[in-house]
Design a protein around this motif. Structure first.
Motif, PDB file in Angstrom:
ATOM      1  N   SER A 209       0.667  -1.050  -0.046  1.00  0.00           N
ATOM      2  CA  SER A 209       0.149  -0.262  -0.129  1.00  0.00           C
ATOM      3  C   SER A 209       0.940   1.263  -0.057  1.00  0.00           C
ATOM      4  O   SER A 209       1.995   1.077   0.181  1.00  0.00           O
ATOM      5  CB  SER A 209      -0.757   0.014   1.126  1.00  0.00           C
ATOM      6  OG  SER A 209       0.071   0.257   2.394  1.00  0.00           O
ATOM      7  N   GLU A 210       0.239   2.546  -0.423  1.00  0.00           N
ATOM      8  CA  GLU A 210       0.908   3.590  -0.294  1.00  0.00           C
ATOM      9  C   GLU A 210       1.573   4.010   1.091  1.00  0.00           C
ATOM     10  O   GLU A 210       2.551   4.423   1.147  1.00  0.00           O
ATOM     11  CB  GLU A 210       0.024   4.719  -1.026  1.00  0.00           C
ATOM     12  CG  GLU A 210       0.761   5.937  -1.128  1.00  0.00           C
ATOM     13  CD  GLU A 210      -0.361   7.120  -1.823  1.00  0.00           C
ATOM     14  OE1 GLU A 210       0.336   8.202  -1.844  1.00  0.00           O
ATOM     15  OE2 GLU A 210      -1.300   6.569  -2.219  1.00  0.00           O
ATOM     16  N   ALA A 211       0.607   3.720   2.021  1.00  0.00           N
ATOM     17  CA  ALA A 211       1.114   4.114   3.486  1.00  0.00           C
ATOM     18  C   ALA A 211       2.072   3.142   3.940  1.00  0.00           C
ATOM     19  O   ALA A 211       3.037   3.803   4.627  1.00  0.00           O
ATOM     20  CB  ALA A 211      -0.207   3.675   4.321  1.00  0.00           C
ATOM     21  N   ALA A 212       2.317   2.057   3.387  1.00  0.00           N
ATOM     22  CA  ALA A 212       3.552   1.146   3.917  1.00  0.00           C
ATOM     23  C   ALA A 212       4.912   1.674   3.115  1.00  0.00           C
ATOM     24  O   ALA A 212       5.688   1.945   3.783  1.00  0.00           O
ATOM     25  CB  ALA A 212       3.269  -0.374   3.231  1.00  0.00           C
ATOM     26  N   VAL A 213       4.530   2.054   1.981  1.00  0.00           N
ATOM     27  CA  VAL A 213       5.991   2.804   1.412  1.00  0.00           C
ATOM     28  C   VAL A 213       6.357   4.127   1.915  1.00  0.00           C
ATOM     29  O   VAL A 213       7.253   4.114   2.241  1.00  0.00           O
ATOM     30  CB  VAL A 213       5.451   3.040  -0.070  1.00  0.00           C
ATOM     31  CG1 VAL A 213       6.454   3.816  -0.810  1.00  0.00           C
ATOM     32  CG2 VAL A 213       5.001   1.843  -1.026  1.00  0.00           C
ATOM     33  N   ARG A 214       4.996   5.032   2.472  1.00  0.00           N
ATOM     34  CA  ARG A 214       5.642   6.251   3.229  1.00  0.00           C
ATOM     35  C   ARG A 214       6.217   5.835   4.364  1.00  0.00           C
ATOM     36  O   ARG A 214       7.164   6.531   4.710  1.00  0.00           O
ATOM     37  CB  ARG A 214       4.054   7.076   3.338  1.00  0.00           C
ATOM     38  CG  ARG A 214       3.799   7.680   2.297  1.00  0.00           C
ATOM     39  CD  ARG A 214       2.693   8.896   2.666  1.00  0.00           C
ATOM     40  NE  ARG A 214       1.681   8.362   3.351  1.00  0.00           N
ATOM     41  CZ  ARG A 214       0.481   7.828   3.056  1.00  0.00           C
ATOM     42  NH1 ARG A 214       0.516   7.799   1.850  1.00  0.00           N
ATOM     43  NH2 ARG A 214      -0.479   7.597   3.824  1.00  0.00           N
ATOM     44  N   GLY A 215       5.851   4.783   5.124  1.00  0.00           N
ATOM     45  CA  GLY A 215       6.343   4.443   6.291  1.00  0.00           C
ATOM     46  C   GLY A 215       7.707   3.882   6.240  1.00  0.00           C
ATOM     47  O   GLY A 215       8.620   4.352   7.141  1.00  0.00           O
ATOM     48  N   ILE A 216       8.065   3.102   5.332  1.00  0.00           N
ATOM     49  CA  ILE A 216       9.581   2.750   5.035  1.00  0.00           C
ATOM     50  C   ILE A 216      10.423   3.862   4.647  1.00  0.00           C
ATOM     51  O   ILE A 216      11.551   3.775   5.070  1.00  0.00           O
ATOM     52  CB  ILE A 216       9.277   1.570   4.023  1.00  0.00           C
ATOM     53  CG1 ILE A 216       8.603   0.417   4.324  1.00  0.00           C
ATOM     54  CG2 ILE A 216      10.876   1.218   3.548  1.00  0.00           C
ATOM     55  CD1 ILE A 216       9.452  -0.386   5.660  1.00  0.00           C
ATOM     56  N   LYS A 217       9.673   4.731   3.823  1.00  0.00           N
ATOM     57  CA  LYS A 217      10.510   5.940   3.443  1.00  0.00           C
ATOM     58  C   LYS A 217      11.067   6.884   4.516  1.00  0.00           C
ATOM     59  O   LYS A 217      12.204   7.114   4.822  1.00  0.00           O
ATOM     60  CB  LYS A 217       9.869   6.665   2.378  1.00  0.00           C
ATOM     61  CG  LYS A 217       9.934   6.036   0.926  1.00  0.00           C
ATOM     62  CD  LYS A 217       9.128   6.972  -0.040  1.00  0.00           C
ATOM     63  CE  LYS A 217       9.681   7.981  -0.395  1.00  0.00           C
ATOM     64  NZ  LYS A 217       8.857   8.741  -1.552  1.00  0.00           N
ATOM     65  N   LYS A 218      10.002   6.930   5.459  1.00  0.00           N
ATOM     66  CA  LYS A 218      10.226   7.640   6.582  1.00  0.00           C
ATOM     67  C   LYS A 218      11.310   7.048   7.584  1.00  0.00           C
ATOM     68  O   LYS A 218      12.066   7.752   8.223  1.00  0.00           O
ATOM     69  CB  LYS A 218       8.741   8.063   7.511  1.00  0.00           C
ATOM     70  CG  LYS A 218       9.159   8.902   8.556  1.00  0.00           C
ATOM     71  CD  LYS A 218       7.857   8.993   9.311  1.00  0.00           C
ATOM     72  CE  LYS A 218       7.633   9.712  10.331  1.00  0.00           C
ATOM     73  NZ  LYS A 218       6.378  10.094  11.092  1.00  0.00           N
ATOM     74  N   ALA A 219      11.041   5.821   7.786  1.00  0.00           N
ATOM     75  CA  ALA A 219      12.051   5.030   8.683  1.00  0.00           C
ATOM     76  C   ALA A 219      13.436   5.014   8.142  1.00  0.00           C
ATOM     77  O   ALA A 219      14.522   5.232   8.774  1.00  0.00           O
ATOM     78  CB  ALA A 219      11.677   3.642   8.961  1.00  0.00           C
ATOM     79  N   ALA A 220      13.566   4.991   6.822  1.00  0.00           N
ATOM     80  CA  ALA A 220      14.945   4.778   5.940  1.00  0.00           C
ATOM     81  C   ALA A 220      15.706   6.201   6.115  1.00  0.00           C
ATOM     82  O   ALA A 220      16.688   6.372   5.953  1.00  0.00           O
ATOM     83  CB  ALA A 220      14.682   4.328   4.726  1.00  0.00           C
TER      84      ALA A 220
END
Length: 102
Positions: free
Chosen positions: A33-44
């Motif tokens: 999902s788009e939310a999962a992508v945003r979460g990973i980008k934020k953590a990275a």
């Protein structure tokens, strides 16, 4: 039920696709999902290297049973596959007093 956990392979794929300048929406359609992508980008972003973030240690609830108790329960269920949780708790009350049968 909450969101499911992303595996390291999925996180790596997301970071690779981010490096290829795909949008969050496009990556989300391909994977989760788009939310999962945003979460990973934020953590990275905190890591700064573009690497996929590791799973946080110590997350999740503590187990109510020990491995020894699990083996005992497995043995009981193999003896009688139709035994209910309530019957198991009554039979092994001393080791299962903290565990709910519901």
């Amino acid at each position: 039920m909450g969101p499911s956990k992303l595996y390291m392979q999925e996180k790596s794929i997301i970071m690779t696709l981010v490096g290829e300048a795909l949008s969050n929406r496009e990556i989300g359609r391909k994977l989760r999902s788009e939310a999962a992508v945003r979460g990973i980008k934020k953590a990275a972003a905190v890591l700064g290297t573009g690497a996929a973030p590791e799973r946080k240690k110590g997350t999740g609830r503590k187990r109510k049973t020990q491995p020894r108790t699990d083996k005992l329960l497995e043995r009981e269920v193999k003896k009688d596959p139709f035994i209910t949780a309530k019957e198991l708790k009554e039979a092994q009350h001393d080791v299962l007093r903290e565990v709910s049968h519901i």
